[in-house]
Design an enzyme around this catalytic site. Structure first.
Site, PDB file in Angstrom:
ATOM      1  CE  LYS A  75       1.743  -2.373-111.338  1.00  0.00           C
ATOM      2  NZ  LYS A  75       1.146  -1.818-110.124  1.00  0.00           N
ATOM      3  CG  ASP A 123      -2.716   3.250-108.365  1.00  0.00           C
ATOM      4  OD1 ASP A 123      -3.539   3.922-107.733  1.00  0.00           O
ATOM      5  OD2 ASP A 123      -1.526   3.124-108.019  1.00  0.00           O
TER       6      ASP A 123
END
Length: 402
Positions: A75, A123
């Site tokens: 990410k 998250d």
């Protein structure tokens, strides 16, 4: 559970917007941007010959994103890339000219970026990337975290100077709250999921991930026949599947989307034939994949270029972590977080079921590609599940990179 893709759009060409977002030219642009990142280096690709022999396939290769840009997750490629693109575009509007990546660290870009606030829900890993991108250009970052995000992951985000905003409920609740507050305060939402009317920025996030696939295709000795990629909202799975379909065409591999059984929003969308929101149940150990509604862009891509959808259980995910941490013979030891090894868990689960193996034509000639999407982004949790600290596993690394 296993489900072949029977959607009416299966094998149809990608939507032109998605093809432009995920194609070769887009990936080249991301790689050009990465050359201006001080700590950029391609992540390693490892061969797992012993595991391949155990599973009865020709080869298994794993791309290890635990080394990506100092953030320990794929990410790092998405959120930061989108933030930087937005900052350069805003600087261009203010100056009345195009602003290139070469000016990324200039006072001109920083002056403009100081007036920007980017926001997202996370998250853990996406929020770190957005926060890092904001810090690089001098923008403010407001990161919304739900009650399931560990204190260790929150601290890792805050380290980049981000404002942390706690939200009761699930990841999807934090997405909704981030969108609401951003409208109220005039902030820019940099989300890795999309919804009606909000697609361009999540598209930039997905575009960032294509650099990982481009690297892997250069590193792999041969084009894979099968790819297993884990999914939360579906962004990384769609980026990988879409890019492979666009650059390989008829040579594209069989692509399998792997969901946690406790958060199987893509599997259930495939079963329904359209995007669905599923009910929140017991949390999954695969915390980075705990999402209950797919990204609309991701679904639009995967309905066309994913060949199957499957789920894995909690024990499957932990078993994959441990198998990578404790290899045999010449296979390297790999630190894979709770979500990082889910693609491997999917391969192992598929291989153990003769019907799935036959449906996927998984055999002794198969060359499988998987991605370790994260390292030990929560070291304490990793140690509890594997029985060894991540730095101990890292020192046991052996075998050769491809």
């Amino acid at each position: 559970m296993f489900l072949p893709n029977h959607h009416r759009d299966h094998c149809e060409p990608l939507d032109p917007v998605d093809a432009e977002t995920l194609g070769a030219a887009a990936a080249e642009e991301v790689e050009r941007y990465l050359r201006f990142r001080a700590n950029h280096a391609p992540t390693p690709l490892h061969a797992l010959p012993t595991l391949a022999a155990e599973l009865g396939v020709e080869a298994i290769h794993i791309k290890d994103e635990g080394f990506r840009l100092g953030l320990g997750s794929f990410k790092a490629l998405g959120g930061a890339y989108a933030v930087i693109q937005l900052a350069l575009e805003e600087a261009g509007r203010r100056l009345g000219r195009s602003v290139d990546y070469a000016e990324l660290h200039s006072s001109v870009v920083r002056t403009v970026a100081t007036g920007m606030t980017v926001a997202c829900a996370t998250d853990g890993n996406h929020g770190r990337s957005v926060a890092q991108g904001a810090q690089l250009v001098g923008a403010r970052a407001a990161i919304f975290v739900h009650s399931g995000v560990s204190d260790e992951r929150v601290a890792a985000i805050a380290r980049f100077g981000a404002e942390i905003i706690r939200v009761d409920g699930t990841y999807d609740d934090s997405v909704a709250e981030a969108a609401r507050v951003a409208v109220e305060k005039g902030w820019i939402v940099v989300s890795d999921t999309s919804w009606p009317g909000y697609e361009r920025i999540p598209g930039l996030v997905m575009q960032g991930y294509t650099a990982m696939v481009r690297e892997a295709l250069r590193q792999l000795p041969e084009v894979p026949t099968h790819v297993f990629v884990q999914a939360g909202v579906g962004g990384v799975a769609a980026a990988v599947a879409g890019h492979l379909a666009l650059v390989l065409g008829s040579r594209r591999p069989t692509f399998v989307v792997v969901d946690p059984a406790r958060a199987a929003c893509l599997f259930e969308s495939a079963r329904a034939g359209h995007p669905v929101r599923i009910e929140h149940g017991e949390p999954t150990v695969m915390a980075m994949l705990e999402c209950y509604e797919p990204s609309l862009i991701a679904w639009r891509v995967l309905s066309r270029v994913a060949d199957a959808f499957m789920t894995v259980g909690e024990d499957d995910a932990v078993a994959a972590m441990n198998r990578l941490a404790r290899p045999t013979d010449s296979d390297p030891a790999i630190v894979a977080g709770e979500s990082g090894g889910a693609g491997l868990a999917g391969l192992m689960r598929a291989n153990a079921d003769p019907d799935i193996r036959e449906a996927l034509q998984l055999n002794e000639a198969s060359r499988v590609f998987i991605i370790n999407t994260e390292g030990a982004t929560d070291p304490e949790r990793y140690t509890a599940l594997v029985g060894m600290a991540p730095d101990v596993v890292a020192t046991r690394r052996q075998g050769a990179d491809v």
